[in-house]
Design a protein around this motif. Sequence first.
Motif, PDB file in Angstrom:
ATOM      1  N   GLN A  54       0.806  -1.217   0.000  1.00  0.00           N
ATOM      2  CA  GLN A  54       0.000   0.000   0.000  1.00  0.00           C
ATOM      3  C   GLN A  54       0.839   1.266   0.000  1.00  0.00           C
ATOM      4  O   GLN A  54       0.301   2.368   0.031  1.00  0.00           O
ATOM      5  N   GLY A  55       2.167   1.139  -0.033  1.00  0.00           N
ATOM      6  CA  GLY A  55       3.036   2.306  -0.025  1.00  0.00           C
ATOM      7  C   GLY A  55       2.965   3.078  -1.329  1.00  0.00           C
ATOM      8  O   GLY A  55       2.675   2.520  -2.387  1.00  0.00           O
ATOM      9  N   THR A  56       3.236   4.379  -1.233  1.00  0.00           N
ATOM     10  CA  THR A  56       3.253   5.246  -2.416  1.00  0.00           C
ATOM     11  C   THR A  56       4.537   6.079  -2.403  1.00  0.00           C
ATOM     12  O   THR A  56       5.329   5.992  -1.473  1.00  0.00           O
ATOM     13  N   ASP A  57       4.691   6.934  -3.407  1.00  0.00           N
ATOM     14  CA  ASP A  57       5.827   7.854  -3.445  1.00  0.00           C
ATOM     15  C   ASP A  57       5.536   9.134  -2.671  1.00  0.00           C
ATOM     16  O   ASP A  57       6.369  10.025  -2.615  1.00  0.00           O
ATOM     17  N   GLY A  58       4.358   9.242  -2.067  1.00  0.00           N
ATOM     18  CA  GLY A  58       3.992  10.401  -1.252  1.00  0.00           C
ATOM     19  C   GLY A  58       4.007  10.030   0.218  1.00  0.00           C
ATOM     20  O   GLY A  58       4.646   9.073   0.633  1.00  0.00           O
ATOM     21  N   LEU A  59       3.283  10.819   1.024  1.00  0.00           N
ATOM     22  CA  LEU A  59       3.170  10.542   2.457  1.00  0.00           C
ATOM     23  C   LEU A  59       2.024   9.569   2.691  1.00  0.00           C
ATOM     24  O   LEU A  59       0.912   9.784   2.224  1.00  0.00           O
ATOM     25  N   ASP A  60       2.308   8.511   3.412  1.00  0.00           N
ATOM     26  CA  ASP A  60       1.312   7.485   3.736  1.00  0.00           C
ATOM     27  C   ASP A  60       1.142   7.455   5.250  1.00  0.00           C
ATOM     28  O   ASP A  60       1.838   6.718   5.947  1.00  0.00           O
ATOM     29  N   ILE A 103      13.656  12.744   2.532  1.00  0.00           N
ATOM     30  CA  ILE A 103      13.007  13.748   1.699  1.00  0.00           C
ATOM     31  C   ILE A 103      12.136  12.990   0.706  1.00  0.00           C
ATOM     32  O   ILE A 103      12.644  12.291  -0.168  1.00  0.00           O
ATOM     33  N   VAL A 104      10.822  13.123   0.874  1.00  0.00           N
ATOM     34  CA  VAL A 104       9.887  12.404   0.009  1.00  0.00           C
ATOM     35  C   VAL A 104       9.627  13.217  -1.253  1.00  0.00           C
ATOM     36  O   VAL A 104       9.661  12.695  -2.366  1.00  0.00           O
ATOM     37  N   THR A 105       9.351  14.498  -1.082  1.00  0.00           N
ATOM     38  CA  THR A 105       9.200  15.456  -2.185  1.00  0.00           C
ATOM     39  C   THR A 105       9.836  16.747  -1.700  1.00  0.00           C
ATOM     40  O   THR A 105      10.149  16.863  -0.511  1.00  0.00           O
ATOM     41  N   PRO A 106      10.025  17.745  -2.552  1.00  0.00           N
ATOM     42  CA  PRO A 106      10.584  19.002  -2.050  1.00  0.00           C
ATOM     43  C   PRO A 106       9.758  19.629  -0.916  1.00  0.00           C
ATOM     44  O   PRO A 106      10.287  20.362  -0.097  1.00  0.00           O
ATOM     45  N   GLN A 107       8.485  19.309  -0.831  1.00  0.00           N
ATOM     46  CA  GLN A 107       7.623  19.884   0.199  1.00  0.00           C
ATOM     47  C   GLN A 107       7.475  18.992   1.425  1.00  0.00           C
ATOM     48  O   GLN A 107       7.028  19.452   2.472  1.00  0.00           O
ATOM     49  N   PHE A 108       7.804  17.696   1.321  1.00  0.00           N
ATOM     50  CA  PHE A 108       7.522  16.753   2.395  1.00  0.00           C
ATOM     51  C   PHE A 108       8.761  15.965   2.809  1.00  0.00           C
ATOM     52  O   PHE A 108       9.546  15.537   1.969  1.00  0.00           O
ATOM     53  N   ALA A 109       8.887  15.772   4.124  1.00  0.00           N
ATOM     54  CA  ALA A 109       9.954  14.942   4.685  1.00  0.00           C
ATOM     55  C   ALA A 109       9.350  14.109   5.812  1.00  0.00           C
ATOM     56  O   ALA A 109       8.418  14.545   6.490  1.00  0.00           O
ATOM     57  N   THR A 110       9.886  12.913   6.008  1.00  0.00           N
ATOM     58  CA  THR A 110       9.348  11.994   6.998  1.00  0.00           C
ATOM     59  C   THR A 110      10.474  11.133   7.549  1.00  0.00           C
ATOM     60  O   THR A 110      11.563  11.090   6.971  1.00  0.00           O
ATOM     61  N   LEU A 111      10.240  10.466   8.671  1.00  0.00           N
ATOM     62  CA  LEU A 111      11.252   9.544   9.196  1.00  0.00           C
ATOM     63  C   LEU A 111      11.111   8.158   8.599  1.00  0.00           C
ATOM     64  O   LEU A 111      12.067   7.655   8.033  1.00  0.00           O
ATOM     65  N   PRO A 112       9.974   7.484   8.668  1.00  0.00           N
ATOM     66  CA  PRO A 112       9.933   6.272   7.855  1.00  0.00           C
ATOM     67  C   PRO A 112       9.634   6.660   6.413  1.00  0.00           C
ATOM     68  O   PRO A 112       8.917   7.627   6.164  1.00  0.00           O
ATOM     69  N   ASP A 113      10.218   5.948   5.473  1.00  0.00           N
ATOM     70  CA  ASP A 113       9.931   6.169   4.054  1.00  0.00           C
ATOM     71  C   ASP A 113       9.569   4.821   3.450  1.00  0.00           C
ATOM     72  O   ASP A 113      10.442   4.008   3.149  1.00  0.00           O
ATOM     73  N   ILE A 114       8.275   4.582   3.316  1.00  0.00           N
ATOM     74  CA  ILE A 114       7.764   3.298   2.854  1.00  0.00           C
ATOM     75  C   ILE A 114       7.180   3.496   1.459  1.00  0.00           C
ATOM     76  O   ILE A 114       6.313   4.341   1.264  1.00  0.00           O
ATOM     77  N   ARG A 115       7.655   2.722   0.503  1.00  0.00           N
ATOM     78  CA  ARG A 115       7.229   2.846  -0.890  1.00  0.00           C
ATOM     79  C   ARG A 115       6.459   1.613  -1.337  1.00  0.00           C
ATOM     80  O   ARG A 115       6.356   0.640  -0.617  1.00  0.00           O
ATOM     81  N   HIS A 131      15.448   6.482  -2.203  1.00  0.00           N
ATOM     82  CA  HIS A 131      15.117   7.064  -0.910  1.00  0.00           C
ATOM     83  C   HIS A 131      16.231   8.058  -0.601  1.00  0.00           C
ATOM     84  O   HIS A 131      17.406   7.667  -0.567  1.00  0.00           O
ATOM     85  N   SER A 132      15.901   9.319  -0.368  1.00  0.00           N
ATOM     86  CA  SER A 132      16.908  10.346  -0.099  1.00  0.00           C
ATOM     87  C   SER A 132      16.908  10.696   1.378  1.00  0.00           C
ATOM     88  O   SER A 132      15.910  11.189   1.907  1.00  0.00           O
ATOM     89  N   LEU A 133      18.026  10.447   2.041  1.00  0.00           N
ATOM     90  CA  LEU A 133      18.162  10.694   3.467  1.00  0.00           C
ATOM     91  C   LEU A 133      18.989  11.947   3.699  1.00  0.00           C
ATOM     92  O   LEU A 133      20.158  12.009   3.333  1.00  0.00           O
ATOM     93  N   TYR A 134      18.361  12.951   4.311  1.00  0.00           N
ATOM     94  CA  TYR A 134      19.043  14.201   4.670  1.00  0.00           C
ATOM     95  C   TYR A 134      19.526  14.083   6.111  1.00  0.00           C
ATOM     96  O   TYR A 134      18.827  13.542   6.959  1.00  0.00           O
ATOM     97  N   PHE A 135      20.718  14.599   6.385  1.00  0.00           N
ATOM     98  CA  PHE A 135      21.200  14.624   7.763  1.00  0.00           C
ATOM     99  C   PHE A 135      21.946  15.929   8.016  1.00  0.00           C
ATOM    100  O   PHE A 135      22.585  16.492   7.138  1.00  0.00           O
ATOM    101  N   GLN A 136      21.784  16.415   9.238  1.00  0.00           N
ATOM    102  CA  GLN A 136      22.396  17.667   9.678  1.00  0.00           C
ATOM    103  C   GLN A 136      23.026  17.396  11.041  1.00  0.00           C
ATOM    104  O   GLN A 136      22.337  16.937  11.955  1.00  0.00           O
ATOM    105  N   PRO A 137      24.326  17.649  11.190  1.00  0.00           N
ATOM    106  CA  PRO A 137      24.987  17.299  12.445  1.00  0.00           C
ATOM    107  C   PRO A 137      24.646  18.269  13.571  1.00  0.00           C
ATOM    108  O   PRO A 137      24.223  19.398  13.345  1.00  0.00           O
ATOM    109  N   GLY A 138      24.900  17.788  14.796  1.00  0.00           N
ATOM    110  CA  GLY A 138      24.841  18.659  15.963  1.00  0.00           C
ATOM    111  C   GLY A 138      26.111  19.491  16.032  1.00  0.00           C
ATOM    112  O   GLY A 138      26.882  19.552  15.065  1.00  0.00           O
ATOM    113  N   PRO A 139      26.382  20.136  17.165  1.00  0.00           N
ATOM    114  CA  PRO A 139      27.524  21.061  17.274  1.00  0.00           C
ATOM    115  C   PRO A 139      28.890  20.420  17.017  1.00  0.00           C
ATOM    116  O   PRO A 139      29.817  21.111  16.613  1.00  0.00           O
TER     117      PRO A 139
END
Length: 181
Positions: A54-60, A82-94, A103-111
């Motif tokens: 039931q997964g899609t390329d959008g938010l489920d 990053i699911v789309t330029p407007q949407f991001a989620t932690l699980p990414d189920i397709r 599946h594009s995983l964005y990460f930003q470090p702490g200090p």
Amino acid sequence: DWVEIEVQDPAENQDQVRLTYSLLEPGVLRWRVPVEIEDAGGIQASVVFGVDPQGTDGLDQFLGEDNLPPLPPEEVFDVRFIVTPQFATLPDIRSNTSQLRLHSLYFQPGPQGYPFTLRWQPLELPQGELIIQDIFGGLFVPPTEMHSTGSIIVEDSRVSILRFDVTPETDEEPPTTPQNL
């Protein structure tokens, strides 16, 4: 449905376990891959990607995908798919077709910044091709088959997005191992 298994060892100790299972139609697979992420300061997070009929390329939302708020300020640890330029989620189920999906995983470090370490369990990965690399075609993080190792280290701060290139296999017969049920 369920099945009960009884085991007896050489010392005649016995144990029982009841396993619950569900049968899927041929070719239908569901799986999830947890990935642990840690920055240089030891800040950690866990994300999951996978497939579901039931997964899609959008938010489920029914699969646990919710749109995350905007990115936090710099030097605040964050990870998200990053699911789309407007949407991001932690699980990414397709969806669970055998076609390539990214599946594009964005990460930003702490200090404490880089390096970032990503870990997973290769023996728990589904069959098929699972490649992880940077979005620059492997310039800074070379393409790595996830079955061949259990971690990668991202040292270059120019890399803030990793790409999981996933081409799962589908079965002609329903899955028969507990991990795929």
